[in-house]
Design a protein around this motif. Sequence first.
Motif, PDB file in Angstrom:
ATOM      1  N   PRO A  76       1.683 -19.511  -1.992  1.00  0.00           N
ATOM      2  CA  PRO A  76       1.607 -18.434  -2.985  1.00  0.00           C
ATOM      3  C   PRO A  76       1.708 -17.281  -2.330  1.00  0.00           C
ATOM      4  O   PRO A  76       0.137 -16.554  -1.966  1.00  0.00           O
ATOM      5  CB  PRO A  76       0.015 -18.627  -3.564  1.00  0.00           C
ATOM      6  CG  PRO A  76       0.021 -20.554  -2.293  1.00  0.00           C
ATOM      7  CD  PRO A  76       1.412 -20.521  -2.351  1.00  0.00           C
ATOM      8  N   TYR A  77       2.945 -16.818  -1.401  1.00  0.00           N
ATOM      9  CA  TYR A  77       3.115 -15.763  -0.701  1.00  0.00           C
ATOM     10  C   TYR A  77       3.706 -14.704  -0.935  1.00  0.00           C
ATOM     11  O   TYR A  77       4.770 -15.227  -1.777  1.00  0.00           O
ATOM     12  CB  TYR A  77       2.750 -15.915   0.405  1.00  0.00           C
ATOM     13  CG  TYR A  77       3.185 -16.983   0.725  1.00  0.00           C
ATOM     14  CD1 TYR A  77       2.985 -18.046   1.008  1.00  0.00           C
ATOM     15  CD2 TYR A  77       4.942 -16.899   1.899  1.00  0.00           C
ATOM     16  CE1 TYR A  77       2.876 -18.875   1.686  1.00  0.00           C
ATOM     17  CE2 TYR A  77       5.150 -17.875   2.374  1.00  0.00           C
ATOM     18  CZ  TYR A  77       4.279 -18.968   2.744  1.00  0.00           C
ATOM     19  OH  TYR A  77       5.441 -20.052   3.032  1.00  0.00           O
ATOM     20  N   LEU A  78       3.465 -13.378  -1.110  1.00  0.00           N
ATOM     21  CA  LEU A  78       4.954 -12.559  -0.535  1.00  0.00           C
ATOM     22  C   LEU A  78       5.409 -12.504  -0.298  1.00  0.00           C
ATOM     23  O   LEU A  78       5.547 -12.832   2.050  1.00  0.00           O
ATOM     24  CB  LEU A  78       4.505 -10.529  -1.181  1.00  0.00           C
ATOM     25  CG  LEU A  78       3.928 -10.721  -2.619  1.00  0.00           C
ATOM     26  CD1 LEU A  78       3.219  -9.491  -2.097  1.00  0.00           C
ATOM     27  CD2 LEU A  78       3.837 -11.079  -3.416  1.00  0.00           C
ATOM     28  N   VAL A  79       6.383 -12.527   0.080  1.00  0.00           N
ATOM     29  CA  VAL A  79       8.035 -12.504   0.450  1.00  0.00           C
ATOM     30  C   VAL A  79       8.889 -10.537   1.036  1.00  0.00           C
ATOM     31  O   VAL A  79       8.777 -10.570  -0.473  1.00  0.00           O
ATOM     32  CB  VAL A  79       9.045 -13.482   0.942  1.00  0.00           C
ATOM     33  CG1 VAL A  79      10.089 -12.667   1.706  1.00  0.00           C
ATOM     34  CG2 VAL A  79       8.012 -14.960   1.353  1.00  0.00           C
ATOM     35  N   SER A  80       8.814 -10.596   2.071  1.00  0.00           N
ATOM     36  CA  SER A  80      10.060  -9.202   2.018  1.00  0.00           C
ATOM     37  C   SER A  80      11.366  -9.264   1.853  1.00  0.00           C
ATOM     38  O   SER A  80      11.762 -10.354   2.412  1.00  0.00           O
ATOM     39  CB  SER A  80       9.694  -8.293   2.952  1.00  0.00           C
ATOM     40  OG  SER A  80       8.308  -8.096   3.704  1.00  0.00           O
ATOM     41  N   ARG A  81      11.759  -8.837   1.158  1.00  0.00           N
ATOM     42  CA  ARG A  81      13.130  -8.951   0.586  1.00  0.00           C
ATOM     43  C   ARG A  81      13.641  -7.849   1.112  1.00  0.00           C
ATOM     44  O   ARG A  81      13.687  -7.131   2.304  1.00  0.00           O
ATOM     45  CB  ARG A  81      13.284  -8.311  -0.982  1.00  0.00           C
ATOM     46  CG  ARG A  81      12.943  -9.556  -1.949  1.00  0.00           C
ATOM     47  CD  ARG A  81      12.933  -9.317  -2.954  1.00  0.00           C
ATOM     48  NE  ARG A  81      14.307  -9.074  -3.356  1.00  0.00           N
ATOM     49  CZ  ARG A  81      14.513  -8.991  -5.616  1.00  0.00           C
ATOM     50  NH1 ARG A  81      14.033  -8.504  -6.242  1.00  0.00           N
ATOM     51  NH2 ARG A  81      15.734  -8.853  -5.294  1.00  0.00           N
TER      52      ARG A  81
END
Length: 136
Positions: free
Chosen positions: A5-10
């Motif tokens: 449940p976390y964001l990843v930078s693309r």
Amino acid sequence: MGPAPYLVSRFNGSATYLDGKITLPVTIGRDRAAQNVMAEFLVMDVPSVYNVIMGRPMIHQIQGVVSLYHQMMIYVSDENHSERIQGSQEVVRKCNYLKPSKVRRDDKDDEEKEKKQDRSTKKQKDLSASAHGTPT
């Protein structure tokens, strides 16, 4: 597959949520040069020319040393020998020309079908109008 449940930078700078994470067995190299490890992968549903991106934890686990300039990675095999994987410029060029993901490809196919259908409908109207002697 477990939650992540976390964001990843693309690569393009935007952020996206992960679909999950999964731990899988990975074999690097072949035969005597093989190194077998369990590696954690983050799962994302995004168009990409990559199948897998090896991160620092996996490279550290296989005692790998990466040289981008030489397109090579040296690692330690299960038999404690130094082994290497050599990249290929030809394969890199092919990757740059791969088609987008299936979802996007299907959308393009649908667009092409619609354009083709519009053209055939227009041709039928033109033929019908010329058969009746009406200008188009």
